[in-house]
Design a protein around this motif. Sequence first.
Motif, short mmCIF file in Angstrom:
data_model
loop_
_atom_site.label_atom_id
_atom_site.label_comp_id
_atom_site.label_asym_id
_atom_site.label_seq_id
_atom_site.Cartn_x
_atom_site.Cartn_y
_atom_site.Cartn_z
N ALA A 21 -9.10 46.62 -50.96
CA ALA A 21 -8.92 47.43 -49.83
C ALA A 21 -10.00 47.46 -48.85
CB ALA A 21 -8.80 48.92 -50.40
N ALA A 22 -11.30 47.36 -49.18
CA ALA A 22 -12.42 47.34 -48.30
C ALA A 22 -12.35 46.07 -47.85
CB ALA A 22 -13.81 47.49 -49.25
N ALA A 23 -11.71 44.72 -48.35
CA ALA A 23 -11.94 43.50 -47.55
C ALA A 23 -10.88 43.29 -46.76
CB ALA A 23 -11.82 42.42 -48.75
N GLY A 24 -9.81 44.20 -47.11
CA GLY A 24 -8.47 44.09 -46.07
C GLY A 24 -8.80 44.85 -44.92
N ALA A 25 -9.61 46.20 -44.90
CA ALA A 25 -9.82 47.05 -44.01
C ALA A 25 -10.88 46.02 -42.85
CB ALA A 25 -10.77 48.17 -44.55
N ALA A 27 -11.05 42.66 -42.82
CA ALA A 27 -10.38 41.61 -42.00
C ALA A 27 -9.46 42.34 -40.82
CB ALA A 27 -9.38 40.99 -43.13
N TRP A 28 -8.83 43.52 -41.12
CA TRP A 28 -8.12 44.23 -40.08
C TRP A 28 -9.00 44.58 -38.81
CZ3 TRP A 28 -8.28 49.14 -38.36
CH2 TRP A 28 -7.37 49.53 -37.37
N PHE A 29 -10.16 45.02 -39.12
CA PHE A 29 -11.03 45.68 -38.06
C PHE A 29 -11.66 44.21 -37.52
CE2 PHE A 29 -15.37 46.26 -36.41
CZ PHE A 29 -15.15 47.44 -35.56
N VAL A 30 -11.91 43.25 -38.04
CA VAL A 30 -12.23 42.03 -37.42
C VAL A 30 -11.31 41.18 -36.37
CG1 VAL A 30 -13.03 39.56 -37.59
CG2 VAL A 30 -14.28 41.45 -38.87
N LEU A 31 -10.01 41.24 -37.13
CA LEU A 31 -8.98 40.65 -36.43
C LEU A 31 -8.33 41.48 -35.09
CD1 LEU A 31 -6.73 39.28 -39.04
CD2 LEU A 31 -7.67 38.08 -37.41
N LYS A 32 -8.65 42.92 -35.18
CA LYS A 32 -8.33 43.67 -34.02
C LYS A 32 -9.22 43.56 -32.88
CE LYS A 32 -7.98 48.60 -32.84
NZ LYS A 32 -8.37 50.08 -33.32
N LYS A 33 -10.51 43.31 -33.28
CA LYS A 33 -11.55 43.06 -32.12
C LYS A 33 -11.40 41.75 -31.69
CE LYS A 33 -14.09 46.68 -32.38
NZ LYS A 33 -14.31 47.55 -31.05
N ASN A 34 -11.16 40.65 -32.58
CA ASN A 34 -11.10 39.31 -32.14
C ASN A 34 -9.77 38.47 -32.86
OD1 ASN A 34 -11.25 36.70 -31.47
ND2 ASN A 34 -13.42 36.27 -31.98
N PRO A 35 -8.91 38.44 -32.29
CA PRO A 35 -7.37 37.94 -32.95
C PRO A 35 -7.82 36.57 -33.34
CG PRO A 35 -6.85 39.02 -31.02
CD PRO A 35 -8.48 39.00 -30.88
N THR A 36 -8.68 35.52 -32.94
CA THR A 36 -8.67 34.26 -33.17
C THR A 36 -10.04 34.08 -33.94
OG1 THR A 36 -9.92 33.76 -31.18
CG2 THR A 36 -7.54 33.50 -30.97
N ALA A 37 -10.42 34.97 -34.86
CA ALA A 37 -11.52 34.95 -35.43
C ALA A 37 -11.47 33.90 -36.80
CB ALA A 37 -12.09 36.17 -35.93
N PHE A 38 -10.30 33.99 -37.11
CA PHE A 38 -10.17 33.31 -38.67
C PHE A 38 -9.31 31.96 -38.41
CE2 PHE A 38 -10.45 37.46 -40.37
CZ PHE A 38 -11.75 37.31 -40.97
#
Length: 192
Positions: A21-25, A27-38
Amino acid sequence: MSGDKGKVVAGVFIGMVLGIAAAGAVAWFVLKKNPTAFINKEPSKPAPQVAAVPASAPAVVAPVAASGVGEPKQHFEFYKELTDKSDGTAHKSSPKPAVKPPVAPRPAQPPAAASKEVYYVQAGSFQNIDDAEKLKAKLAFSGFEATLQTVNLPDKGVWHRVRLGPYNSNEAGRTVATLKQNGIIATQQRAQ
């Protein structure tokens, strides 16, 4: 005992669920800030095609010197390569690197309409000459040619300046920006 084992298994299970759950949170936070991060920004290159060599093809033989011994591979020494760069011979004999270093702006003659003022870019000033030499080497690895200027300042002693140039105003500004991208803080100074 079985009650203790059940508590341990439940604790491990709960820990795994919380970790996922923490890893998903995150990842969601990073993708929200920068959608092309991964997303891989470099296009994938196809593997080079290698032609099959037929069994009847002749074998490649290494060149043999007149003495009957195979020719030794060319041996390069670091300090020789650096000193040979000034006469241009090192570029002819050395293979091209696979990764290009950052492009450094080269000093050019300023246009007639441009300002005639000359600028230098100072990357550092040190009392210890070894520190100045280290910065000069770091600049050389980044593609910049720097010089050392030794100055005796009253009440401060001897200082060794690491400078690039001469440049016109625009080139000096671009060089300072490029150095900043390479992690080197530099200043633009008017020649005196």
